[in-house]
Design a protein around this motif. Structure first.
Motif, PDB file in Angstrom:
ATOM      1  N   ARG A 136      -0.069  -4.401  -7.174  1.00  0.00           N
ATOM      2  CA  ARG A 136      -1.524  -4.368  -7.030  1.00  0.00           C
ATOM      3  C   ARG A 136      -2.207  -4.017  -8.351  1.00  0.00           C
ATOM      4  O   ARG A 136      -3.271  -4.547  -8.679  1.00  0.00           O
ATOM      5  N   SER A 137      -1.589  -3.116  -9.113  1.00  0.00           N
ATOM      6  CA  SER A 137      -2.197  -2.711 -10.382  1.00  0.00           C
ATOM      7  C   SER A 137      -2.199  -3.858 -11.385  1.00  0.00           C
ATOM      8  O   SER A 137      -3.102  -3.967 -12.222  1.00  0.00           O
ATOM      9  N   ARG A 189       6.175   2.053  -4.165  1.00  0.00           N
ATOM     10  CA  ARG A 189       5.880   2.090  -5.601  1.00  0.00           C
ATOM     11  C   ARG A 189       5.763   0.689  -6.180  1.00  0.00           C
ATOM     12  O   ARG A 189       4.849   0.396  -6.953  1.00  0.00           O
ATOM     13  N   ASN A 198       0.791  -1.235   0.000  1.00  0.00           N
ATOM     14  CA  ASN A 198       0.000   0.000   0.000  1.00  0.00           C
ATOM     15  C   ASN A 198       0.819   1.278   0.000  1.00  0.00           C
ATOM     16  O   ASN A 198       0.286   2.337  -0.359  1.00  0.00           O
ATOM     17  N   LEU A 214       2.492  -0.912  -5.116  1.00  0.00           N
ATOM     18  CA  LEU A 214       1.360  -0.389  -5.873  1.00  0.00           C
ATOM     19  C   LEU A 214       1.368  -0.934  -7.301  1.00  0.00           C
ATOM     20  O   LEU A 214       0.315  -1.207  -7.881  1.00  0.00           O
TER      21      LEU A 214
END
Length: 207
Positions: free
Chosen positions: A175-176, A169, A166, A172
């Motif tokens: 997660r994307s 970089r 969370n 994230l």
């Protein structure tokens, strides 16, 4: 019967359940990381953990070789195997159906388990760690130091991974990928790098 059921009776089972659950949670975290980043249900997670445990127990503990070296080697094997699959094999299945991805990891798991059966024979084996000899009594239950360490690791890893996914970089980016791999690639995310990091985490957690 209901009168006999009380908090005093429940606490020992609760403590025992927490110590065993901590062991399973570490492997589960590895599954979650890979699935969040790649969409793959990694059936090889348990097999990778199994070969690491067998290397430690059969090649080092049983043969009275240095246990610290055994721990390092078993972790290294776990990470290398997970990295190999994530870097070499998984990308070739990236655009296939989710079922095909899962079957690919199952095939890798069967290969590892087949090697384990050939090298160490298919028999029940135990794994005893030095920390198993130290016990702490908690609400009437003797809990080994190994299980206490596992619970602490499970909590620390859960918090650490949550923050990583969370707040960083790379987290994230991972997660994307789970949301849309193609769109992530179009906006400049290094898909292979992000997926490789996820598989490396899985290798560490398998051990």
């Amino acid at each position: 019967m209901l009168a006999a059921f009380s908090a005093d009776n429940l606490l020992p089972y609760l403590i025992t359940g927490l110590t065993v659950g901590g062991i399973y949670s570490l492997s589960a975290l590895g599954l979650v990381v890979v699935h969040r980043a790649t969409g793959v249900v990694n059936f090889a997670q348990g097999a990778i953990g199994a070969i690491a445990a067998l290397i430690y127990s059969q090649e080092f503990a049983l043969k009275h070789r240095p246990l610290l070296l055994g721990l390092i080697v078993s972790i290294a094997v776990s990470v290398v195997l997970s990295f190999f699959y994530g870097f070499v094999m998984a990308p070739r299945l990236a655009h296939r159906d989710a079922v095909v991805k899962a079957i690919g990891s199952l095939g890798f798991a069967l290969f590892i388990l087949g090697f384990c059966g050939w090298r160490w024979t298919a028999r029940v084996m135990g794994l005893k760690l030095p920390t198993d000899n130290t016990k702490v009594r908690i609400v009437g239950v003797n809990v080994t130091l190994t299980r206490i360490i596992v619970i602490a690791l499970a909590v620390a890893v859960t918090v650490g991974l949550t923050l990583y996914l969370n707040k960083t970089r790379m987290g994230l980016n991972m997660r994307s990928l789970a949301i849309d791999r193609e769109l992530s690639s179009m906006v400049g995310i290094n898909v292979l790098k992000a997926e490789t990091v996820a598989w490396l985490f899985a290798g560490l957690l398998a051990e």
